[in-house]
Scaffold this motif. Structure first.
Motif, PDB file in Angstrom:
ATOM      1  N   GLU A   1     -26.694  97.231  -9.758  1.00  0.00           N
ATOM      2  CA  GLU A   1     -26.560  97.443  -8.307  1.00  0.00           C
ATOM      3  C   GLU A   1     -27.417  96.448  -7.525  1.00  0.00           C
ATOM      4  OE1 GLU A   1     -27.142 100.909  -4.950  1.00  0.00           O
ATOM      5  OE2 GLU A   1     -26.884 101.483  -7.035  1.00  0.00           O
ATOM      6  N   GLU A   2     -28.633  96.202  -7.994  1.00  0.00           N
ATOM      7  CA  GLU A   2     -29.498  95.238  -7.312  1.00  0.00           C
ATOM      8  C   GLU A   2     -28.902  93.838  -7.356  1.00  0.00           C
ATOM      9  OE1 GLU A   2     -34.076  93.516  -7.451  1.00  0.00           O
ATOM     10  OE2 GLU A   2     -33.450  95.038  -8.890  1.00  0.00           O
ATOM     11  N   ARG A   3     -28.331  93.464  -8.499  1.00  0.00           N
ATOM     12  CA  ARG A   3     -27.712  92.143  -8.642  1.00  0.00           C
ATOM     13  C   ARG A   3     -26.559  91.995  -7.658  1.00  0.00           C
ATOM     14  NH1 ARG A   3     -23.549  90.140 -10.850  1.00  0.00           N
ATOM     15  NH2 ARG A   3     -22.910  92.024 -11.908  1.00  0.00           N
ATOM     16  N   LEU A   4     -25.715  93.015  -7.549  1.00  0.00           N
ATOM     17  CA  LEU A   4     -24.588  92.960  -6.623  1.00  0.00           C
ATOM     18  C   LEU A   4     -25.050  92.859  -5.175  1.00  0.00           C
ATOM     19  CD1 LEU A   4     -21.962  95.477  -8.034  1.00  0.00           C
ATOM     20  CD2 LEU A   4     -21.769  93.001  -7.872  1.00  0.00           C
ATOM     21  N   MET A   5     -26.119  93.533  -4.837  1.00  0.00           N
ATOM     22  CA  MET A   5     -26.577  93.556  -3.453  1.00  0.00           C
ATOM     23  C   MET A   5     -27.124  92.199  -2.996  1.00  0.00           C
ATOM     24  SD  MET A   5     -25.629  96.374  -2.277  1.00  0.00           S
ATOM     25  CE  MET A   5     -26.412  96.486  -0.683  1.00  0.00           C
TER      26      MET A   5
ATOM     27  N   VAL B   1     -20.376  88.225   0.416  1.00  0.00           N
ATOM     28  CA  VAL B   1     -19.109  88.942   0.457  1.00  0.00           C
ATOM     29  C   VAL B   1     -17.969  87.991   0.833  1.00  0.00           C
ATOM     30  CG1 VAL B   1     -17.839  90.808   1.591  1.00  0.00           C
ATOM     31  CG2 VAL B   1     -20.242  91.120   0.991  1.00  0.00           C
ATOM     32  N   TYR B   2     -16.890  88.043   0.067  1.00  0.00           N
ATOM     33  CA  TYR B   2     -15.677  87.271   0.360  1.00  0.00           C
ATOM     34  C   TYR B   2     -15.216  87.604   1.773  1.00  0.00           C
ATOM     35  CZ  TYR B   2     -10.694  86.272   0.511  1.00  0.00           C
ATOM     36  OH  TYR B   2      -9.456  85.830   0.896  1.00  0.00           O
TER      37      TYR B   2
ATOM     38  N   PRO C   1     -24.505  87.608   5.330  1.00  0.00           N
ATOM     39  CA  PRO C   1     -23.172  87.684   4.730  1.00  0.00           C
ATOM     40  C   PRO C   1     -23.115  88.523   3.462  1.00  0.00           C
ATOM     41  CG  PRO C   1     -24.215  85.660   4.072  1.00  0.00           C
ATOM     42  CD  PRO C   1     -25.171  86.341   5.019  1.00  0.00           C
ATOM     43  N   GLY C   2     -24.168  89.262   3.212  1.00  0.00           N
ATOM     44  CA  GLY C   2     -24.236  90.059   1.988  1.00  0.00           C
ATOM     45  C   GLY C   2     -23.568  91.406   2.121  1.00  0.00           C
ATOM     46  N   PRO C   3     -23.615  92.159   1.044  1.00  0.00           N
ATOM     47  CA  PRO C   3     -22.985  93.481   1.019  1.00  0.00           C
ATOM     48  C   PRO C   3     -23.666  94.470   1.961  1.00  0.00           C
ATOM     49  CG  PRO C   3     -24.179  93.041  -1.018  1.00  0.00           C
ATOM     50  CD  PRO C   3     -24.247  91.802  -0.209  1.00  0.00           C
ATOM     51  N   ARG C   4     -22.911  95.474   2.342  1.00  0.00           N
ATOM     52  CA  ARG C   4     -23.396  96.509   3.256  1.00  0.00           C
ATOM     53  C   ARG C   4     -23.588  97.817   2.479  1.00  0.00           C
ATOM     54  NH1 ARG C   4     -24.110  92.581   6.442  1.00  0.00           N
ATOM     55  NH2 ARG C   4     -22.556  91.976   7.947  1.00  0.00           N
ATOM     56  N   VAL C   5     -24.609  98.545   2.839  1.00  0.00           N
ATOM     57  CA  VAL C   5     -24.879  99.842   2.228  1.00  0.00           C
ATOM     58  C   VAL C   5     -23.692 100.766   2.489  1.00  0.00           C
ATOM     59  CG1 VAL C   5     -26.406 101.859   2.298  1.00  0.00           C
ATOM     60  CG2 VAL C   5     -27.366  99.562   2.459  1.00  0.00           C
ATOM     61  N   GLY C   6     -23.306 101.518   1.480  1.00  0.00           N
ATOM     62  CA  GLY C   6     -22.209 102.468   1.628  1.00  0.00           C
ATOM     63  C   GLY C   6     -20.842 101.883   1.345  1.00  0.00           C
ATOM     64  N   HIS C   7     -20.765 100.604   1.012  1.00  0.00           N
ATOM     65  CA  HIS C   7     -19.499  99.962   0.682  1.00  0.00           C
ATOM     66  C   HIS C   7     -19.394  99.796  -0.834  1.00  0.00           C
ATOM     67  CE1 HIS C   7     -18.116  98.337   4.724  1.00  0.00           C
ATOM     68  NE2 HIS C   7     -19.204  99.050   4.979  1.00  0.00           N
ATOM     69  N   ALA C   8     -18.176  99.651  -1.325  1.00  0.00           N
ATOM     70  CA  ALA C   8     -17.927  99.416  -2.751  1.00  0.00           C
ATOM     71  C   ALA C   8     -17.462  97.972  -2.925  1.00  0.00           C
ATOM     72  CB  ALA C   8     -16.854 100.377  -3.255  1.00  0.00           C
TER      73      ALA C   8
ATOM     74  N   GLY D   1     -18.375  84.339  -8.158  1.00  0.00           N
ATOM     75  CA  GLY D   1     -19.664  84.792  -7.653  1.00  0.00           C
ATOM     76  C   GLY D   1     -19.612  85.560  -6.349  1.00  0.00           C
ATOM     77  N   LEU D   2     -18.475  85.524  -5.643  1.00  0.00           N
ATOM     78  CA  LEU D   2     -18.363  86.282  -4.402  1.00  0.00           C
ATOM     79  C   LEU D   2     -18.111  87.752  -4.707  1.00  0.00           C
ATOM     80  CD1 LEU D   2     -16.198  83.910  -2.180  1.00  0.00           C
ATOM     81  CD2 LEU D   2     -18.675  84.253  -2.123  1.00  0.00           C
ATOM     82  N   LEU D   3     -18.407  88.591  -3.752  1.00  0.00           N
ATOM     83  CA  LEU D   3     -18.139  90.023  -3.859  1.00  0.00           C
ATOM     84  C   LEU D   3     -16.959  90.370  -2.961  1.00  0.00           C
ATOM     85  CD1 LEU D   3     -21.796  91.342  -3.557  1.00  0.00           C
ATOM     86  CD2 LEU D   3     -20.491  90.915  -5.650  1.00  0.00           C
TER      87      LEU D   3
END
Length: 91
Positions: free
Chosen positions: A4-8, A12-13, A22-29, A40-42
């Motif tokens: 989870e830490e690595r993904l965060m 984000v595509y 431009p990173g991931p948001r809390v509460g999103h999958a 490498g993009l999410l």
């Protein structure tokens, strides 16, 4: 570092290049895109159905084999659905 830490830490595509965060948001999958032009993009899959997640996605990109208007195809990795592997580019 756990999964989870690595993904965060990823980008984000589809995030705007001028977005200061431009990173991931809390509460999103998310699914990590592996190989190909979007490596490498999410991908934000929040709200996707089980069928949509099983199908994968053809994502618009200008940096694939077909240039502007082309799509990069990604699908879930067997045994690790949190990673989607590149399956090729289509016009």
């Amino acid at each position: 570092m756990d999964e989870e830490e690595r993904l965060m830490r990823g980008r984000v595509y589809g995030a705007d290049h001028e977005d200061p965060d431009p990173g991931p948001r809390v509460g999103h999958a998310y699914r990590e895109l592996v190989a190909g032009p979007l490596d490498g993009l999410l991908l934000d899959v929040t709200g996707w159905s089980a069928a949509e997640l099983a199908d994968g996605a053809a994502l618009p990109t200008e940096i694939g084999a077909h240039g502007a208007g082309g799509r990069a195809c990604y699908g879930p990795r067997a045994g690790d659905p949190s990673r989607w592997d590149w399956e090729g580019d289509v016009p």
